[in-house]
Design an enzyme around this catalytic site. Structure first.
Site, PDB file in Angstrom:
ATOM      1  N   HIS A  93      -2.833   7.661   3.764  1.00 59.70           N
ATOM      2  CA  HIS A  93      -1.758   6.728   4.126  1.00 59.70           C
ATOM      3  C   HIS A  93      -0.361   7.260   3.819  1.00 59.70           C
ATOM      4  O   HIS A  93       0.571   6.490   3.575  1.00 59.70           O
ATOM      5  CB  HIS A  93      -1.970   5.382   3.419  1.00 59.70           C
ATOM      6  N   CYS A 118       0.757  -1.256   0.000  1.00 57.60           N
ATOM      7  CA  CYS A 118       0.000   0.000   0.000  1.00 57.60           C
ATOM      8  C   CYS A 118       0.790   1.310   0.000  1.00 57.60           C
ATOM      9  O   CYS A 118       0.818   2.037  -0.991  1.00 57.60           O
ATOM     10  CB  CYS A 118      -0.943   0.023   1.193  1.00 57.60           C
TER      11      CYS A 118
END
Length: 512
Positions: free
Chosen positions: A144, A86
């Site tokens: 993120h 990710c």
């Protein structure tokens, strides 16, 4: 009667007529220029398997809206991200630079008071590059890339933000109050692996609410953004679907009752819900007559979750084995193709002829380069490492987009280099393999045969390419979530002990 005819018969002095006409002409040119600028929509799925969309061959999961975009656009059959999981993958995408250049090779922990734990401010996002050219920029969904003030999307080029800063989030609003990332174990504080994923959403710098399935809420907000934005706009829509926790509306889960594996059934429903949401956004673009001149990229941040040691002939494991990256080996975290060869399409009616497939390797790095080139964005600062894909898609440029693509994990504990014709990589601790692989990607695109023993010259050539690339990188500078959380808990414990010790030295105040 038009303006120029009215002006010629008016009583205004000639110099005033010239001034008014000049202002009108400048304004008209500005409006025409604004209308001609392409809108950009970048949609990112999270942990989506290569074969879990219809346009890549899935017969099990329905994705009609994505399939329509693919049919009327281009499918990149060798479309790659820069990292097989990710956070680092998103860092490469949003900067248009290999994240190893600035030493970000792990998933950043959601830490609101750490002004050193995020996408380095020395790096420029594609949103920041587009703003001087007049783009209205938005970021919706999963960030993120750091949670403290310097790293907040509003401070990284995005005019608008609706979503969450952490790496994960529950899909139902009621779970925010029933689950918390901090818990006690053996009387001591611990953080869950999904730390930071259960806080309320944010709208810009304020707390925001959602009262429905999160994927639907994000989709509706994105549809509103594209419909109401004055062109040109650039929207980065980063779904957390179909990332865990596996949650979906019951009626969609029931639609996939034919899938016996429970986790995969829910996962399929999550993809279905995401596709429905993308349909809402496409309709908003159509209703506002913006679809024709909106360049849409769709991509996954990495491969789907699979048990990498399971053989193809064996049934799925009960846990952590719900994605389908076939026909490729491996999945999220892998240096095999299943880790970083992802669903990747582009759709732009004004600039891309539909019904195409493009087979040469391309990269998520190319998205930023394409946006900045088409949007006449700012190219100063650290150089972009991708290419403008449009001339390659249109057949104007017949060269290969990249001599080679590169991957690196943990400062080089795992690595890969791929040219259009071969791939050399180290899949450490995957399927029991600790030795390097060399593969002929033309004859063996699914990496079944290791030809390293018989091709020493090819191995040396690819090793040279990787070493030259890696010489310009920095070692990883960040801690993985578990180690970071442990260090942070120790810091607070040590701070408490220090303050308690100091307080014992303070003499009581005596008053008369």
């Amino acid at each position: 009667m038009n303006l120029f005819k009215r002006m010629s018969t008016s009583k205004y002095p000639l110099k005033h007529k010239i001034l008014i006409v000049s202002i009108f002409s400048i304004t008209l040119c500005f409006l025409v220029s604004a209308q001609e600028k392409t809108n950009f929509l970048i949609i990112v799925a999270d942990d989506l398997g290569y074969n879990d969309v219809g346009f890549n061959g899935s017969k099990e999961i329905e994705t009609p809206n994505l399939d329509k975009l693919a049919k009327n656009g281009v499918i990149f059959t060798n479309g790659y991200v820069t990292h097989p999981y990710c956070g680092p993958s998103r860092a490469g995408l949003i900067t248009g630079r290999y994240q190893a250049r600035f030493g970000l090779e792990i998933n950043l922990t959601n830490s609101h008071f750490d002004a050193h734990n995020g996408l380095p401010v020395s790096e420029t996002t594609f949103a920041t590059r587009l703003k001087p050219s007049g783009y209205h920029t938005g970021m919706i969904g999963k960030w993120h890339l750091g949670a403290s003030y310097p790293f907040h999307p509003n401070n990284r080029g995005f005019d608008y933000f609706y979503g969450f800063l952490s790496g994960g989030h529950t899909y139902w609003p009621e779970n925010i109050t029933t689950t918390h990332p901090l818990y006690l174990k053996d009387g001591k504080p611990h953080y869950s692996a999904n730390e930071g994923g259960y806080w309320p959403l944010l709208r810009n710098n304020n707390t925001a609410e959602f009262n429905e399935y999160l994927t639907t809420a994000l989709s509706k907000d994105a549809a509103k953004f594209v419909k109401e934005s004055d062109a040109p706009f650039c929207l980065y829509l980063a779904y957390n679907a179909p990332h865990s926790p596996l949650e979906a509306p019951k009626e969609i889960i029931d639609k996939y009752s034919h899938i016996k594996h429970k986790q995969r059934r829910i996962y399929a429903a999550m993809i279905d819900a995401m596709d429905n949401g993308i349909g809402m956004i496409i309709k908003a673009l159509e209703d506002s007559k913006k679809l024709e001149n909106t360049l849409i990229f769709f991509i996954s941040d990495n491969g789907g979750i699979v048990n990498k040691s399971r053989k193809e002939s064996e049934p799925r494991n009960k846990n952590n084995d719900w994605g389908d990256n076939s026909p490729y080996r491996g999945g999220k975290g892998s240096m095999f193709e299943g880790g970083h060869n992802v669903p990747f399409i582009a759709h732009w009616p004004k600039g891309i002829k539909g019904g195409q497939t493009y087979e040469l390797p391309v990269s998520s790095l190319d998205i930023a380069a394409t946006l900045v080139e088409l949007g006449k964005g700012d190219k100063s600062g650290n150089p972009l490492e991708g290419v403008n894909l449009i001339p390659f898609i249109q057949g104007i440029n017949t060269d290969v987009p990249h001599e080679a693509l590169f991957w690196r994990m943990d400062s080089g504990k795992k690595w890969a280099v791929r040219t259009p014709y071969a791939k050399y990589f180290l899949p450490r601790n995957e399927t029991g393999l600790d030795s390097a692989f060399l593969v002929d990607m033309v004859a063996d695109p699914y990496e079944n045969e290791n030809i390293i023993a018989t091709n020493p010259e090819l191995r040396k050539k690819l090793a040279k390419l990787w070493n030259e690339w890696n010489a310009k990188n920095e070692p990883n500078k960040y801690l993985q979530a578990g180690a970071y959380q442990k260090a942070r808990l120790n810091f607070y414990r040590e701070l408490r002990e220090k303050l308690d010790k100091r307080s014992k030295k303070v003499q009581p105040v005596v008053i008369e």
